[in-house]
Design a protein around this motif. Sequence first.
Motif, PDB file in Angstrom:
ATOM      1  N   VAL A 177      46.512  22.550  42.730  1.00  0.00           N
ATOM      2  CA  VAL A 177      46.285  23.035  44.097  1.00  0.00           C
ATOM      3  C   VAL A 177      47.318  24.112  44.453  1.00  0.00           C
ATOM      4  N   LYS A 178      48.605  23.847  44.062  1.00  0.00           N
ATOM      5  CA  LYS A 178      49.658  24.832  44.342  1.00  0.00           C
ATOM      6  C   LYS A 178      49.379  26.149  43.622  1.00  0.00           C
ATOM      7  N   LEU A 179      48.906  26.013  42.384  1.00  0.00           N
ATOM      8  CA  LEU A 179      48.591  27.206  41.584  1.00  0.00           C
ATOM      9  C   LEU A 179      47.471  27.999  42.256  1.00  0.00           C
ATOM     10  N   GLU A 180      46.444  27.284  42.727  1.00  0.00           N
ATOM     11  CA  GLU A 180      45.322  27.940  43.420  1.00  0.00           C
ATOM     12  C   GLU A 180      45.833  28.669  44.664  1.00  0.00           C
ATOM     13  N   GLU A 181      46.741  27.984  45.399  1.00  0.00           N
ATOM     14  CA  GLU A 181      47.294  28.600  46.620  1.00  0.00           C
ATOM     15  C   GLU A 181      48.053  29.874  46.285  1.00  0.00           C
ATOM     16  N   ARG A 182      48.822  29.821  45.165  1.00  0.00           N
ATOM     17  CA  ARG A 182      49.592  31.006  44.772  1.00  0.00           C
ATOM     18  C   ARG A 182      48.660  32.151  44.405  1.00  0.00           C
ATOM     19  N   ILE A 183      47.572  31.817  43.693  1.00  0.00           N
ATOM     20  CA  ILE A 183      46.611  32.866  43.310  1.00  0.00           C
ATOM     21  C   ILE A 183      45.976  33.447  44.572  1.00  0.00           C
ATOM     22  N   GLU A 184      45.564  32.538  45.493  1.00  0.00           N
ATOM     23  CA  GLU A 184      44.890  32.993  46.711  1.00  0.00           C
ATOM     24  C   GLU A 184      45.810  33.862  47.573  1.00  0.00           C
ATOM     25  N   SER A 185      47.132  33.530  47.566  1.00  0.00           N
ATOM     26  CA  SER A 185      48.060  34.292  48.399  1.00  0.00           C
ATOM     27  C   SER A 185      48.211  35.727  47.891  1.00  0.00           C
ATOM     28  N   ARG A 186      47.840  35.961  46.645  1.00  0.00           N
ATOM     29  CA  ARG A 186      47.969  37.315  46.088  1.00  0.00           C
ATOM     30  C   ARG A 186      46.677  38.121  46.233  1.00  0.00           C
ATOM     31  N   VAL A 187      45.630  37.446  46.678  1.00  0.00           N
ATOM     32  CA  VAL A 187      44.352  38.140  46.828  1.00  0.00           C
ATOM     33  C   VAL A 187      44.125  38.410  48.316  1.00  0.00           C
TER      34      VAL A 187
END
Length: 255
Positions: free
Chosen positions: A63-73
């Motif tokens: 979930v944290k990884l997904e959040e990090r990816i989403e924060s860059r998009v």
Amino acid sequence: LAVSSRTAAASPCNRLIRHRQNMKGGTITVVLLLAAVAWATEDHTGDFDKIDDRLDRLTARLVKLEERIESRVDPARVVRAKSLNAKVTQLEGTGCGTHDFQCGGSDPQCVGLLLVCDGIKDCRNGADEATCQVPLKTGDVFEGHRVFDRCTRRQPEVFNFEITAIQTRTAFNAYARVRANLVMEYDDGVVDGHSSLPLTGLYSFGTHKVVFTPPEDDRLGLSCEFDGANFDRCVGRTKRDSGETCAKFIFTKKH
Ligand SMILES: [Ca+2]
């Protein structure tokens, strides 16, 4: 024949060796079976708990990884992608009952709507406790445009509702109480008019839908359903007591 008799002459000894080998093989099989039975009958609750803990930790990392990816998009692109995903899910069906919440992700699971946002993680991926903020606030104005209308008295082409109060602490944490004011300008062919009606309703965290109780004696209730990603747009439906949708509006947030 000679070869055959030599083989026959040597056979008692060979049979003894083979017998011992069979005995040895049988003993190993029995020991393995006993070990398997012993393992199966032991209490492995602790092992399963450890696996559960590991899965929880891995899910949290994911979930944290997904959040990090989403924060860059670009956030707008994320919302559009999620809206599209919600549309596909709506077309395909969630596989859950009408009173269930679909946990989503790669591990589909249904949990009761009342369990959403109750403070306890019921979905394995934690989705039921992930979005527990009301996406509406006092002062928000939504403008609805008619798609079809077979039942309302005034037949407005456009009408608004303005949120006047939000109360999150209710008897069920899965719902927030919402108050609004419905405003419509209309022309019924005889007179031009202006109506303002107070609405009270509930917003469901599980369905992303606000349902207002019927404000008038015509018993027509109004609901507006968000797709769970874009909270600036909801699909409004006016329903009869029977549950039949008799009018539909598309609402967009004006401010
Ligand atoms: Ca829960």
